[in-house]
Design a protein around this motif. Structure first.
Motif, mmCIF file in Angstrom:
data_model
loop_
_atom_site.group_PDB
_atom_site.id
_atom_site.type_symbol
_atom_site.label_atom_id
_atom_site.label_comp_id
_atom_site.label_asym_id
_atom_site.label_seq_id
_atom_site.Cartn_x
_atom_site.Cartn_y
_atom_site.Cartn_z
ATOM 1 N N PHE A 116 -47.445 1.020 10.115
ATOM 2 C CA PHE A 116 -47.720 1.475 8.752
ATOM 3 C C PHE A 116 -46.671 2.472 8.291
ATOM 4 C CE2 PHE A 116 -49.685 4.514 5.826
ATOM 5 C CZ PHE A 116 -50.091 3.659 4.810
ATOM 6 N N LEU A 117 -46.354 3.426 9.143
ATOM 7 C CA LEU A 117 -45.380 4.460 8.781
ATOM 8 C C LEU A 117 -43.964 3.908 8.651
ATOM 9 C CD1 LEU A 117 -46.705 7.364 11.030
ATOM 10 C CD2 LEU A 117 -46.950 7.123 8.538
ATOM 11 N N ARG A 118 -43.630 2.900 9.435
ATOM 12 C CA ARG A 118 -42.274 2.346 9.425
ATOM 13 C C ARG A 118 -42.063 1.277 8.365
ATOM 14 N NH1 ARG A 118 -40.002 1.089 15.321
ATOM 15 N NH2 ARG A 118 -38.398 0.275 13.946
ATOM 16 N N THR A 119 -43.147 0.801 7.763
ATOM 17 C CA THR A 119 -43.040 -0.272 6.774
ATOM 18 C C THR A 119 -43.066 0.315 5.372
ATOM 19 O OG1 THR A 119 -44.186 -1.788 8.264
ATOM 20 C CG2 THR A 119 -44.093 -2.418 5.937
ATOM 21 N N SER A 120 -42.081 -0.040 4.591
ATOM 22 C CA SER A 120 -42.095 0.415 3.193
ATOM 23 C C SER A 120 -42.979 -0.535 2.405
ATOM 24 C CB SER A 120 -40.687 0.417 2.621
ATOM 25 O OG SER A 120 -40.233 -0.902 2.442
ATOM 26 N N ASP A 121 -43.471 -0.062 1.299
ATOM 27 C CA ASP A 121 -44.306 -0.928 0.458
ATOM 28 C C ASP A 121 -43.483 -1.614 -0.630
ATOM 29 O OD1 ASP A 121 -43.833 1.266 -1.084
ATOM 30 O OD2 ASP A 121 -45.917 1.661 -1.576
ATOM 31 N N SER A 122 -42.202 -1.789 -0.376
ATOM 32 C CA SER A 122 -41.314 -2.389 -1.374
ATOM 33 C C SER A 122 -41.631 -3.855 -1.635
ATOM 34 C CB SER A 122 -39.863 -2.250 -0.932
ATOM 35 O OG SER A 122 -39.659 -2.924 0.297
ATOM 36 N N GLY A 123 -42.316 -4.512 -0.730
ATOM 37 C CA GLY A 123 -42.641 -5.928 -0.916
ATOM 38 C C GLY A 123 -43.908 -6.134 -1.698
ATOM 39 N N ALA A 124 -44.619 -5.043 -1.999
ATOM 40 C CA ALA A 124 -45.860 -5.157 -2.731
ATOM 41 C C ALA A 124 -45.566 -5.450 -4.200
ATOM 42 C CB ALA A 124 -46.663 -3.877 -2.609
#
Length: 130
Positions: A116-124
């Motif tokens: 969760f911490l390493r994944t950006s939410d840029s794909g949302a």
């Protein structure tokens, strides 16, 4: 994002492998942990919900950035078993050997939090109004 893909895919595969045999072991479980399971619909209901989560892990693995927010309930799902098992152990309701069953869920809980911490939410998708 590759880290999250691998973590959630492995978690889903592990869960399917571990849970599937339980569908055929309701009677054995009742003998090992008396009294026998007198409400098999609870047993199978638990398995169905647990199996559904494994498929949710596969969905998250398909696009971690898009499904990043779903990682939060995944963490809660794993943490629930760890906390519950720990509470039972601390109250001497289960043995230390049974407490060890929470170790894989604890490891996955930590890995889910790291993902969760390493994944950006840029794909949302952008849902803001313009």
């Amino acid at each position: 994002m590759k880290f999250a893909r691998v973590v959630f895919f492995v978690a889903g595969a592990w869960g399917v492998l571990v849970l599937t045999p339980l569908y055929f072991l309701v009677d054995l479980t009742g003998r090992a942990y008396p009294p026998p399971v007198s409400y098999p619909h609870f047993f199978y209901g638990f398995l169905s919900v647990a199996m559904a989560w494994q498929f949710a892990f596969f969905v998250i693995a398909s696009n971690p950035a898009r499904y990043r927010v779903m990682m939060i309930p995944c963490i809660v799902e794993k943490l629930g078993y760890v906390v519950g098992t720990t509470a039972l152990y601390l109250r001497a309701r289960i043995a230390a050997a049974e407490m060890t069953t929470a170790v894989p869920d604890f490891v996955l809980c930590v890995l889910f939090a790291v993902a969760f911490l390493r994944t950006s939410d840029s794909g949302a998708p952008d849902t803001r109004r313009r």
